[in-house]
Design a protein around this motif. Structure first.
Motif, PDB file in Angstrom:
ATOM      1  N   UNK A 112      31.046  58.230  69.201  1.00 30.91           N
ATOM      2  CA  UNK A 112      32.269  58.349  69.999  1.00 30.91           C
ATOM      3  C   UNK A 112      31.982  58.312  71.500  1.00 30.91           C
ATOM      4  N   UNK A 113      30.719  58.568  71.848  1.00 28.20           N
ATOM      5  CA  UNK A 113      30.319  58.490  73.254  1.00 28.20           C
ATOM      6  C   UNK A 113      29.726  57.132  73.604  1.00 28.20           C
ATOM      7  N   UNK A 129      22.202  54.884  52.442  1.00 28.18           N
ATOM      8  CA  UNK A 129      23.549  54.537  52.018  1.00 28.18           C
ATOM      9  C   UNK A 129      24.413  54.377  53.264  1.00 28.18           C
ATOM     10  N   UNK A 130      25.592  53.825  53.074  1.00 28.25           N
ATOM     11  CA  UNK A 130      26.496  53.647  54.195  1.00 28.25           C
ATOM     12  C   UNK A 130      27.079  55.006  54.582  1.00 28.25           C
ATOM     13  N   UNK A 131      26.953  55.368  55.868  1.00 29.34           N
ATOM     14  CA  UNK A 131      27.422  56.659  56.367  1.00 29.34           C
ATOM     15  C   UNK A 131      28.327  56.424  57.568  1.00 29.34           C
ATOM     16  N   UNK A 132      29.478  57.103  57.630  1.00 27.67           N
ATOM     17  CA  UNK A 132      30.376  56.932  58.768  1.00 27.67           C
ATOM     18  C   UNK A 132      29.658  57.175  60.099  1.00 27.67           C
ATOM     19  N   UNK A 146      21.162  52.455  58.290  1.00 25.90           N
ATOM     20  CA  UNK A 146      20.418  53.549  57.676  1.00 25.90           C
ATOM     21  C   UNK A 146      19.117  53.028  57.084  1.00 25.90           C
ATOM     22  N   UNK A 147      18.007  53.687  57.424  1.00 24.70           N
ATOM     23  CA  UNK A 147      16.678  53.320  56.941  1.00 24.70           C
ATOM     24  C   UNK A 147      16.204  54.330  55.900  1.00 24.70           C
ATOM     25  N   UNK A 148      15.258  53.911  55.072  1.00 28.60           N
ATOM     26  CA  UNK A 148      14.601  54.828  54.150  1.00 28.60           C
ATOM     27  C   UNK A 148      13.437  55.514  54.847  1.00 28.60           C
ATOM     28  N   UNK A 149      12.867  56.547  54.231  1.00 27.96           N
ATOM     29  CA  UNK A 149      11.780  57.312  54.843  1.00 27.96           C
ATOM     30  C   UNK A 149      10.563  56.445  55.142  1.00 27.96           C
ATOM     31  N   UNK A 194      26.910  64.858  61.989  1.00 27.13           N
ATOM     32  CA  UNK A 194      27.772  65.323  63.091  1.00 27.13           C
ATOM     33  C   UNK A 194      27.270  64.763  64.425  1.00 27.13           C
ATOM     34  N   UNK A 195      25.951  64.697  64.591  1.00 29.33           N
ATOM     35  CA  UNK A 195      25.389  64.083  65.804  1.00 29.33           C
ATOM     36  C   UNK A 195      25.782  62.617  65.855  1.00 29.33           C
ATOM     37  N   UNK A 196      25.696  61.938  64.701  1.00 29.22           N
ATOM     38  CA  UNK A 196      26.064  60.520  64.630  1.00 29.22           C
ATOM     39  C   UNK A 196      27.506  60.315  65.073  1.00 29.22           C
TER      40      UNK A 196
END
Length: 319
Positions: free
Chosen positions: A161-162, A174-177, A182-185, A154-156
């Protein structure tokens, strides 16, 4: 017949009627509402279902009939996990409840640090008029989110949008909207090097304890700001204080600390580049209203035995 107890603090707004309407009178013999530890201790012995904020291990030990605990919170590290596990109690949490209001806290914190509002508030307290305070913007900046669960996503969304570039950490990348990368730990250092703002949402586990340490703080940008909304134990506080005093990073906003309340002796209180809030970013006047769909689903499953409970906690992972 079951007995259910709701241990809900007195300052939290909720509808007792709405809760009672979810219960099958043929399944639940008793419904009790308490708001103090001593009250809970008095009624826990024959309680089957407990809906609660964190409570002491001594109380859980007395719960001889306890079968299911619905945590009102998302994090369960403050609960006596060992005792609950030994009793075979199902634990479900409030994952998803905090998504909107915690994301708003994160956006507000970044804007506050960009516009140096915290410095102007300090000036107001001393009647100081200073128009030289730097005014920046979050548009075009990179935010690194440690933990891309429901709150992180939600922050993303809001940050993207800002006009911000969004990168984040996830156990299984994984690919996230709305997330550009995206990085691994194991790639936390790479994320920190790129970020103007770092938002920590990580739970405290064996793997994440003090994961933000001197080494990781040293690779961050000099003008970067760290915002901790996860758990205090995920940051090496001694190293952080050194980093803030020596200006390895520009600022720190924190709602959570290793020891709470934060001791008056902590140097963090006195540092001008620090903003402290008293573990309230997860609070909202709409909190119980948001929890209701989770509670309703889980009660339905518990009463009828059909379907799946939402937000069952993996005790091995701790979340």
């Amino acid at each position: 017949m079951y007995k259910i107890v709701f241990n809900i603090p007195s300052h939290v707004t909720f509808s007792q009627q709405k809760i009672e309407a979810m219960l099958d009178p043929e399944k639940f013999e008793k419904v009790l509402f308490v708001n103090k530890p001593e009250q809970l201790e008095e009624v826990i012995e024959d309680t089957d279902v407990l809906v609660t904020y964190p409570c002491e291990a001594s109380i859980i030990r007395k719960g001889k009939n306890l079968k299911w605990l619905q945590a009102i919170t998302v994090g369960v590290d403050a609960f006596p996990i060992k005792e609950l596990h030994e009793k075979g109690v199902i634990i479900t949490n409030g994952k998803g409840v905090h998504r909107i209001h915690m994301a708003e806290y994160a956006i507000a914190s970044m804007i506050m640090m960009a516009r140096n509002i915290h410095s102007m508030i300090r000036n107001q307290m001393s009647s100081t008029w200073d128009r030289q305070i730097e005014q920046n913007e979050i548009f075009g900046a990179t935010v690194g989110i440690l933990g891309l669960g429901s709150i992180g996503q939600e922050i993303a969304k809001k940050a993207s949008l800002m006009g911000m570039r969004v990168i984040g950490i996830k156990n299984n990348p994984e690919e996230i909207p709305y997330v550009d990368n995206t990085f691994g730990m194991t790639e936390i250092e790479a994320l920190l090097k790129e970020s103007d703002y770092v938002i920590n949402l990580l739970p405290e586990t064996v793997k994440t304890r003090k994961i933000i340490n001197a080494k990781n703080l040293s690779v961050m940008k000099k003008n970067a700001c760290l915002i901790n909304m996860g758990r205090g134990g995920t940051i090496d506080e001694e190293a952080l204080i050194k980093a803030l005093k020596e200006r390895w990073i520009r600022g720190f906003v924190a709602d959570v600390f290793e020891e709470e309340p934060l001791p008056q002796s902590s140097p963090l209180w006195k540092l001008e580049n620090v903003v402290i809030t008293p573990h309230i970013c997860g609070e909202s006047t709409k909190y119980m209203e948001k929890l209701m769909p989770i509670l309703q689903n889980n009660l339905k499953v518990f009463q009828g035995g059909n379907g799946n409970m939402m937000n069952v906690v993996d005790l091995e992972k701790g979340y």
